[in-house]
Motif scaffolding. Structure first.
Motif: not given
Length: 429
Positions: A242-252, A262-275
């Motif tokens: 598996m993998g993970f991405l970190w970014g500064r919250f405001d940068t993400l 229906f996905i919130p435009d907020e990290p981390p959800y906006k980055v995690e498309a799909g299951t």
């Protein structure tokens, strides 16, 4: 440089036998020696148990109102917290889970490409890349050329490492991003990434770090490094794939990403498309707790925080692995190997125990096949680094040999490797 830390523990006292007993693959391996860890490390029993527990106890979709589904949400949240502690993130909401580091590099590059195409960065269209990185951290950025990106090459010196003095003239008010590795997956060289961030931020640029290879070898710290993005993968870090991405919250938050409505435009959800693979995220959580337990067991009488135990554990691993690196370097030099990267023992702190080498004109493939017959797993080839191969004057179809150690390897295994290599040289010469 990612400074070498000293602790009250030392390499000689490192409990390698107890640690090896925690890894089922090592217990079942018989005489086989795992020295291809840069292509994927083994997992401790606790990680296997975490994956199995997820699949048996709550292998359902998150977001439901029933107990098993709620447990999945809780396990993902706990894993975010653990990974945040592992890398010293500012917030667990900055941790995004997904398939692998490469897909996350591409996700970020696509977002930055959209900003370049719209010129939302005020003419900052230059990206600095290196000739020492895995191609995943090069080709993904070069793909932005149609969006208007321009590229500057930060090149490795003859001494086998990137030097920040060579980076300084490459950056300007037009630099959008500096993308580099923390540690070269091929040759094991450690980059002074904290200085990279100082140089990049001085001109208003961002820093993207590929930390996949450094992860199992030393203490990760996004705050000390002052980077803006970091990717890592579990498969080298004693976790499932598996993998993970970190970014500064405001940068993400600013980064354009694909998301369903229906996905919130907020990290981390906006980055995690799909299951994503929840059971492997549970495994990553357990892998962090395993590393934490090393520190806790080394100095058991303490009230340290989880992060403090991670620090103690990773510093002990680093000390032990430096000893392994010294032994491996001696073995390779005794065999007259050409070592690519840092080959000076006085600079051993600039590397991890990942060694890329060749033996005269012997075929790398043949040497690796002979090693396999002697129950030692190593690797040959271009190491997914075509530009580095060119830099080292090595052909893509043959490349080099790589032996890569982690903290469950032993000095005895290094010596067995040396005996095998000497026998192979005598046979093939």
């Amino acid at each position: 440089m990612n400074k070498h830390h000293t602790d009250n523990t030392n390499a000689a006292a490192f409990p390698v036998d107890k640690i090896r007993a925690m890894f089922p693959a090592l217990q079942r391996a018989g005489d086989f020696i795992f020295m291809d860890n840069a292509a994927g490390a083994q997992i401790p029993q606790s990680v296997l148990d975490a994956v199995t527990n997820h699949l048996v106890a709550h292998n359902v979709q998150r977001g439901g109102r029933y107990g098993r589904s709620i447990t999945v949400d809780q396990s993902v949240a706990e894993a975010r917290e653990s990974v945040a502690l592992l890398i010293n993130a500012y917030s667990s909401s900055e941790i995004c889970f997904g398939m692998n580091a490469t897909s996350f590099i591409r996700l970020v590059s696509l977002g930055i490409g959209q900003m370049l195409a719209k010129d939302t960065d005020g003419g900052r269209n230059e990206i600095v890349i290196t000739d020492m990185d895995h191609d995943a951290n090069i080709a993904t950025w070069l793909a932005l050329e149609p969006a208007g990106a321009k590229f500057k090459w930060w090149r490795m010196r003859e001494d086998g490492n990137l030097h920040v003095d060579d980076l300084k003239p490459l950056v300007s008010e037009r630099t959008r991003l500096v993308a580099c590795t923390v540690t070269a997956h091929s040759i094991g060289s450690i980059v002074d990434v904290a200085s990279v961030a100082k140089i990049a931020h001085a001109v208003g640029a961002e820093v993207f770090l590929d930390c996949v290879h450094y992860g199992p070898h030393g203490l990760m710290d996004v705050q000390a490094w002052d980077c803006d993005y970091l990717v890592c993968s579990g498969y080298k870090n004693f976790s499932p794939h598996m993998g993970f991405l970190w970014g500064r919250f405001d940068t993400l938050k600013r980064l354009p990403t694909f998301r369903e409505d229906f996905i919130p435009d907020e990290p981390p959800y906006k980055v995690e498309a799909g299951t994503f693979i929840y059971e492997n995220v549970s495994g990553m959580d357990a892998a962090v707790r395993y590393l934490e337990s090393i520190g806790r067991n080394l100095l058991p009488e303490n009230n340290r925080s989880r992060r403090d135990n991670i620090v103690v554990g990773m510093n002990a691993i680093r000390d032990y692995e430096l000893m392994l690196a010294r032994e491996m370097m001696k073995v390779l030099k005794d065999c007259n190997a050409t070592i690519y990267g840092v080959a000076d023992e006085a600079r051993i702190n600039e590397r991890v125990p990942t060694f890329c080498f060749n033996i005269g004109k012997l075929s790398p493939q043949r040497v690796v096949e002979e090693m396999a017959a002697l129950q030692i797993g190593i690797r040959d080839g271009h190491m997914y680094a075509p530009r580095l191969m060119k830099r080292l004057n090595l052909a893509m179809d043959s490349g080099a040999i790589r032996a890569s150690l982690v903290h469950y390897n032993t000095v005895e295994e290094v010596h067995k490797f040396g005996e095998a290599l000497r026998a192979i040289i005598a046979k093939l010469s």
